[in-house]
Design an enzyme around this catalytic site. Structure first.
Site, mmCIF file in Angstrom:
data_model
loop_
_atom_site.group_PDB
_atom_site.id
_atom_site.type_symbol
_atom_site.label_atom_id
_atom_site.label_comp_id
_atom_site.label_asym_id
_atom_site.label_seq_id
_atom_site.Cartn_x
_atom_site.Cartn_y
_atom_site.Cartn_z
ATOM 1 C CG HIS A 1 -14.732 11.426 -2.399
ATOM 2 N ND1 HIS A 1 -13.858 10.504 -1.858
ATOM 3 C CD2 HIS A 1 -14.402 11.524 -3.712
ATOM 4 C CE1 HIS A 1 -13.055 10.057 -2.800
ATOM 5 N NE2 HIS A 1 -13.365 10.657 -3.933
ATOM 6 C CD GLU B 1 -12.551 18.481 0.719
ATOM 7 O OE1 GLU B 1 -12.714 18.036 1.866
ATOM 8 O OE2 GLU B 1 -11.617 18.110 -0.018
HETATM 9 C C1 GRF Z 1 -10.689 15.954 2.615
HETATM 10 O O1 GRF Z 1 -10.154 16.158 1.344
HETATM 11 C C2 GRF Z 1 -11.958 15.131 2.537
HETATM 12 O O2 GRF Z 1 -12.677 15.353 1.363
HETATM 13 C C3 GRF Z 1 -11.435 13.717 2.571
HETATM 14 O O3 GRF Z 1 -10.352 13.764 3.463
HETATM 15 C C4 GRF Z 1 -9.786 15.082 3.473
HETATM 16 C C5 GRF Z 1 -9.717 15.553 4.892
HETATM 17 O O4 GRF Z 1 -9.036 16.761 5.000
HETATM 18 N N1 GRF Z 1 -12.462 12.781 2.922
HETATM 19 P P1 GRF Z 1 -8.926 17.482 6.396
HETATM 20 O O5 GRF Z 1 -8.352 16.472 7.372
HETATM 21 O O6 GRF Z 1 -10.301 17.918 6.790
HETATM 22 O O7 GRF Z 1 -7.998 18.633 6.183
#
Ligand code: GRF
Length: 193
Positions: free
Chosen positions: A110, A180
């Site tokens: 998240h 992330e």
């Molecule tokens: C990310 O920001 C994640 O934290 C959220 O959805 C987004 C997905 O991004 N759950 P991506 O599709 O991996 O670029």
């Protein structure tokens, strides 16, 4: 020499799937064996096709009756026998039957420091807009187990990201996404080890 067996990983994604792609390219001692998506046209599915990763599309179009849709998740997951299930931008709620069967094996990422800016309605750019509006000087990334409530499962790891006075939701989302990639990979690699 002891051979380390790759952990079997299933990823759920609905959108661009950049976390999925990053994990696919970099995970150590793990292998992504299946992509599950509700959206057959998303970039994550396109990547899976190009890279010959198995795909399962589960949505209300294919399974209009909810009970059948939930059963389909079960059939698919059970046939792949995953060690780990990773949600990476999956826009649907994971049904209770799956949470019960794969307790403590389903992980989500998240883009905020939960419990802040989490729960129903906090997804995508909305999270970062809320952070900017709040005036907070930092936000972050949370990796957590998935339970029956949106963004409420046990936190595994968190990392903060500074919010600059010049940031807007878009610039912030880019900084958070970079973090992330690092954090999800770190957690998954630790799990696989
Ligand atoms: C990310 O920001 C994640 O934290 C959220 O959805 C987004 C997905 O991004 N759950 P991506 O599709 O991996 O670029």
């Amino acid at each position: 020499m002891v051979e380390i067996k790759n952990k079997r990983i299933i990823v759920f994604a609905s959108g661009t799937g950049t976390n999925f792609i990053n994990l696919y390219n970099n995970v150590i001692n793990g292998k992504i064996i299946l992509l599950v998506s509700n959206n057959p046209n998303c970039a994550a599915v396109k990547f899976a096709i190009q890279n010959k990763i198995d795909i399962s599309i589960i949505n209300t179009y294919r399974f209009p009756i909810e009970k059948n849709k939930n059963k389909q998740y079960e059939i698919v997951l059970n046939s792949y026998k995953p060690d780990l299930i990773l949600l990476a931008g999956f826009m649907k709620k994971i049904p209770e039957n799956i949470i019960a069967l794969y307790n403590n094996k389903i992980i989500n990422i998240h883009p905020s420091l939960l419990p802040k800016f989490g729960g129903k309605g906090f997804y995508g750019i909305k999270v970062h807009e809320a952070v900017i509006k709040s005036g907070d000087s930092f936000t972050g990334v949370t990796i957590h187990f998935v339970n029956g409530k949106y963004d409420k499962g046990l936190v595994i790891m968190q990392e903060h990201v500074l919010v600059d006075k010049k940031d807007n939701a878009i610039t912030l989302s880019k900084k958070v996404l970079k973090k992330e990639y690092e954090l999800y990979l770190k957690v998954v690699n630790l799990f696989c080890k």
